[in-house]
Design a protein around this motif. Structure first.
Motif, PDB file in Angstrom:
ATOM      1  N   LYS A 172       8.932   7.359   4.850  1.00 18.28           N
ATOM      2  CA  LYS A 172       8.523   6.141   4.145  1.00 18.28           C
ATOM      3  C   LYS A 172       7.049   5.835   4.401  1.00 18.28           C
ATOM      4  O   LYS A 172       6.307   5.465   3.486  1.00 18.28           O
ATOM      5  CB  LYS A 172       9.391   4.966   4.587  1.00 18.28           C
ATOM      6  N   THR A 173       6.627   6.010   5.657  1.00 14.63           N
ATOM      7  CA  THR A 173       5.218   5.763   6.014  1.00 14.63           C
ATOM      8  C   THR A 173       4.303   6.751   5.308  1.00 14.63           C
ATOM      9  O   THR A 173       3.230   6.377   4.803  1.00 14.63           O
ATOM     10  CB  THR A 173       5.035   5.866   7.537  1.00 14.63           C
ATOM     11  N   GLU A 174       4.722   8.021   5.245  1.00 17.52           N
ATOM     12  CA  GLU A 174       3.914   9.042   4.579  1.00 17.52           C
ATOM     13  C   GLU A 174       3.779   8.748   3.085  1.00 17.52           C
ATOM     14  O   GLU A 174       2.697   8.895   2.509  1.00 17.52           O
ATOM     15  CB  GLU A 174       4.545  10.423   4.792  1.00 17.52           C
ATOM     16  N   LEU A 175       4.871   8.329   2.456  1.00 18.16           N
ATOM     17  CA  LEU A 175       4.825   8.003   1.031  1.00 18.16           C
ATOM     18  C   LEU A 175       3.959   6.771   0.772  1.00 18.16           C
ATOM     19  O   LEU A 175       3.223   6.716  -0.224  1.00 18.16           O
ATOM     20  CB  LEU A 175       6.246   7.784   0.501  1.00 18.16           C
ATOM     21  N   ARG A 176       4.047   5.798   1.651  1.00 20.48           N
ATOM     22  CA  ARG A 176       3.182   4.616   1.508  1.00 20.48           C
ATOM     23  C   ARG A 176       1.719   5.027   1.609  1.00 20.48           C
ATOM     24  O   ARG A 176       0.871   4.547   0.834  1.00 20.48           O
ATOM     25  CB  ARG A 176       3.516   3.588   2.582  1.00 20.48           C
ATOM     26  N   TYR A 177       1.407   5.914   2.550  1.00 18.06           N
ATOM     27  CA  TYR A 177       0.029   6.384   2.730  1.00 18.06           C
ATOM     28  C   TYR A 177      -0.466   7.094   1.461  1.00 18.06           C
ATOM     29  O   TYR A 177      -1.581   6.860   0.999  1.00 18.06           O
ATOM     30  CB  TYR A 177      -0.042   7.322   3.930  1.00 18.06           C
ATOM     31  N   GLU A 178       0.381   7.960   0.892  1.00 17.98           N
ATOM     32  CA  GLU A 178      -0.009   8.736  -0.288  1.00 17.98           C
ATOM     33  C   GLU A 178      -0.113   7.885  -1.545  1.00 17.98           C
ATOM     34  O   GLU A 178      -1.007   8.088  -2.378  1.00 17.98           O
ATOM     35  CB  GLU A 178       1.006   9.855  -0.541  1.00 17.98           C
ATOM     36  N   LEU A 179       0.816   6.945  -1.695  1.00 16.57           N
ATOM     37  CA  LEU A 179       0.957   6.259  -2.972  1.00 16.57           C
ATOM     38  C   LEU A 179       0.392   4.834  -3.009  1.00 16.57           C
ATOM     39  O   LEU A 179       0.035   4.339  -4.087  1.00 16.57           O
ATOM     40  CB  LEU A 179       2.434   6.204  -3.361  1.00 16.57           C
ATOM     41  N   VAL A 180       0.338   4.176  -1.859  1.00 12.75           N
ATOM     42  CA  VAL A 180       0.018   2.740  -1.867  1.00 12.75           C
ATOM     43  C   VAL A 180      -1.268   2.414  -1.127  1.00 12.75           C
ATOM     44  O   VAL A 180      -2.076   1.608  -1.605  1.00 12.75           O
ATOM     45  CB  VAL A 180       1.183   1.913  -1.258  1.00 12.75           C
ATOM     46  N   ASP A 181      -1.473   3.016   0.037  1.00 13.16           N
ATOM     47  CA  ASP A 181      -2.577   2.589   0.905  1.00 13.16           C
ATOM     48  C   ASP A 181      -3.942   2.675   0.237  1.00 13.16           C
ATOM     49  O   ASP A 181      -4.820   1.849   0.493  1.00 13.16           O
ATOM     50  CB  ASP A 181      -2.586   3.404   2.206  1.00 13.16           C
ATOM     51  N   GLY A 182      -4.145   3.656  -0.641  1.00 16.98           N
ATOM     52  CA  GLY A 182      -5.445   3.817  -1.293  1.00 16.98           C
ATOM     53  C   GLY A 182      -5.653   2.943  -2.513  1.00 16.98           C
ATOM     54  O   GLY A 182      -6.734   2.943  -3.109  1.00 16.98           O
ATOM     55  N   VAL A 183      -4.642   2.167  -2.862  1.00 22.83           N
ATOM     56  CA  VAL A 183      -4.714   1.312  -4.055  1.00 22.83           C
ATOM     57  C   VAL A 183      -5.396  -0.008  -3.700  1.00 22.83           C
ATOM     58  O   VAL A 183      -5.075  -0.627  -2.675  1.00 22.83           O
ATOM     59  CB  VAL A 183      -3.299   1.048  -4.615  1.00 22.83           C
ATOM     60  N   SER A 184      -6.315  -0.444  -4.532  1.00 22.86           N
ATOM     61  CA  SER A 184      -7.039  -1.690  -4.274  1.00 22.86           C
ATOM     62  C   SER A 184      -6.105  -2.895  -4.360  1.00 22.86           C
ATOM     63  O   SER A 184      -5.184  -2.927  -5.182  1.00 22.86           O
ATOM     64  CB  SER A 184      -8.168  -1.868  -5.291  1.00 22.86           C
ATOM     65  N   ILE A 185      -6.352  -3.878  -3.525  1.00 25.80           N
ATOM     66  CA  ILE A 185      -5.601  -5.135  -3.586  1.00 25.80           C
ATOM     67  C   ILE A 185      -6.146  -5.973  -4.734  1.00 25.80           C
ATOM     68  O   ILE A 185      -7.360  -6.079  -4.922  1.00 25.80           O
ATOM     69  CB  ILE A 185      -5.737  -5.904  -2.256  1.00 25.80           C
ATOM     70  N   ILE A 186      -5.243  -6.540  -5.532  1.00 23.43           N
ATOM     71  CA  ILE A 186      -5.674  -7.461  -6.584  1.00 23.43           C
ATOM     72  C   ILE A 186      -5.112  -8.844  -6.264  1.00 23.43           C
ATOM     73  O   ILE A 186      -3.992  -8.983  -5.790  1.00 23.43           O
ATOM     74  CB  ILE A 186      -5.245  -6.991  -7.992  1.00 23.43           C
ATOM     75  N   ASN A 187      -5.912  -9.838  -6.520  1.00 21.87           N
ATOM     76  CA  ASN A 187      -5.572 -11.206  -6.111  1.00 21.87           C
ATOM     77  C   ASN A 187      -4.695 -11.876  -7.157  1.00 21.87           C
ATOM     78  O   ASN A 187      -5.172 -12.610  -8.026  1.00 21.87           O
ATOM     79  CB  ASN A 187      -6.859 -12.012  -5.890  1.00 21.87           C
ATOM     80  N   ARG A 188      -3.404 -11.575  -7.102  1.00 24.24           N
ATOM     81  CA  ARG A 188      -2.468 -12.188  -8.039  1.00 24.24           C
ATOM     82  C   ARG A 188      -1.068 -12.131  -7.450  1.00 24.24           C
ATOM     83  O   ARG A 188      -0.781 -11.331  -6.548  1.00 24.24           O
ATOM     84  CB  ARG A 188      -2.480 -11.481  -9.395  1.00 24.24           C
ATOM     85  N   SER A 189      -0.215 -12.999  -7.948  1.00 23.19           N
ATOM     86  CA  SER A 189       1.178 -13.001  -7.534  1.00 23.19           C
ATOM     87  C   SER A 189       1.936 -11.989  -8.390  1.00 23.19           C
ATOM     88  O   SER A 189       1.956 -12.092  -9.620  1.00 23.19           O
ATOM     89  CB  SER A 189       1.783 -14.400  -7.727  1.00 23.19           C
ATOM     90  N   ALA A 190       2.541 -10.999  -7.740  1.00 19.71           N
ATOM     91  CA  ALA A 190       3.184  -9.905  -8.464  1.00 19.71           C
ATOM     92  C   ALA A 190       4.670 -10.176  -8.675  1.00 19.71           C
ATOM     93  O   ALA A 190       5.308 -10.896  -7.908  1.00 19.71           O
ATOM     94  CB  ALA A 190       2.996  -8.596  -7.699  1.00 19.71           C
TER      95      ALA A 190
END
Length: 363
Positions: A172-190
């Protein structure tokens, strides 16, 4: 000539082990400009009304969402013209919808106004009996689907004995690193949207994932991912994307809606799925067998085999009874079809198309 728009096909509800399970409220876009709630009995043309409107806007180059009915997988329960932020919904049972903001946003289109009541009254007792028989067959089908889920639960429990939690958490940590960690944070409620990408229908298991995960998406395929492990991974990644401000779509398993099959982040063109149809198109395949130690349940191989056999038989019989209900429904529709003024419905449909075009012109 405009390039044809994209048709995304989904199921907003399903025939499940819990009976008819609805995500019908997920059809309507946020801040919808106009919602048309279509009323009327079987055979009055609700699905064709929506399908023809959808085809009109596809030809004009607009993307549409086609929300299919799990009990009649060739019929529509809803349609969304995305750019116009307009939805059309079947407002009859089992997904009864009434306007929340009448006139301002929602309105009823009652196709029942265009039938000949005197003709339908002649078939009164036949229609009442058909509805009774249809309901009985659906209830019977759902009992079989519950039995199939019990076998699925048993298989998940047995295989669950072999899950290595340390390896699963690492994956799960590896997938988060590959898929999520490099994505910019956007200031909105998702937000999170829930739907089905496949359904148990009169024609068996019907799957539309290939219209949801487009060819330009980065797709991760979780191999051998049915059950609790894949659900945990998909739910975890969905939460991580939400934290960063991205809307997600979660697609649920048709038999057990507590299980997840597909995660889509449309804004990033990313998808993670357990659907084998996507293996050949996947950017990367993740083998979930690496977090499961099969030796821990090798002594239960025969139990798993037996569970799988019973699961298949129960699912097949459930589908058979749903098909019986569909055949009865089709026969009952003939009473309504012969009593309809379809010329007036065509006129109403054309007026509705023009109203939606006006909304598009103002956006």
């Amino acid at each position: 000539m405009a390039q044809r728009g994209r048709a995304k096909k989904v199921f907003p509800g399903g025939n499940t082990s819990r009976g008819f399970y609805s995500f019908y409220d997920q059809i309507i876009p946020e801040d919808a400009e106009r919602i048309f709630v279509i009323k009327g009995g079987p055979g009055v043309g609700k699905s064709n009304f929506m399908r023809t409107i959808g085809e009109e806007f596809l030809k004009l180059g607009y993307d549409v969402e086609q929300h299919y009915c799990s009990s009649d997988n060739k019929s529509l329960d809803g349609l969304v013209i995305k750019k116009a932020n307009v939805a059309l919904l079947d407002g009859t049972a089992p997904h009864v919808v009434d306007p929340k903001n009448p006139g301002a946003v929602d309105e009823i289109l009652n196709l029942g106004e265009y039938w000949n009541n005197s003709e339908l009254i002649k078939d009164k007792y036949y229609i009442i009996n058909c509805n009774k028989q249809i309901k009985m067959r659906f209830n019977s089908a759902y009992r079989y689907l519950r039995a199939a889920k019990e076998m699925q639960d048993d298989m998940e429990t047995i295989i669950g004995e072999g899950v290595d939690r340390e390896k699963l958490n690492k994956l799960k940590t590896e997938l988060r690193y590959e898929l999520v960690d490099g994505v910019s944070i956007i200031n909105r409620s998702a937000g999170t949207r829930h739907l089905f990408d496949s359904a148990i229908t009169p024609d068996g298991l019907v799957d539309y994932v290939d219209t949801i995960v487009q060819s330009d998406y980065i797709c991760y395929y979780l191999k051998a991912g049915a059950g609790t492990v894949s659900t945990e991974i998909l739910a975890y990644l969905a939460g991580e994307y939400n934290i960063k401000g991205y809307d997600v779509e979660l697609y649920h398993q048709p038999l057990n809606p507590d299980r997840l099959q597909t995660l889509v982040i449309e804004g990033l063109k990313i998808a993670i799925t357990i659907n084998p149809k996507m293996e050949a198109k996947a950017y990367k395949t993740v083998d979930l067998g690496t977090v499961i130690d099969e030796s821990k349940y090798m002594d239960k191989t025969e139990l798993l085999k037996k569970d799988a056999e019973i699961y298949t038989r129960m699912l097949e019989e459930g589908i058979s009874r749903i098909k019986m209900a569909k055949l009865l429904h089709d026969d009952m529709e003939k009473s309504y079809i012969g009593s309809m003024d379809f010329e007036s419905i065509t006129e109403l449909r054309n007026k509705t198309v023009e109203r939606i075009k006006t909304i598009l012109q103002s956006r």
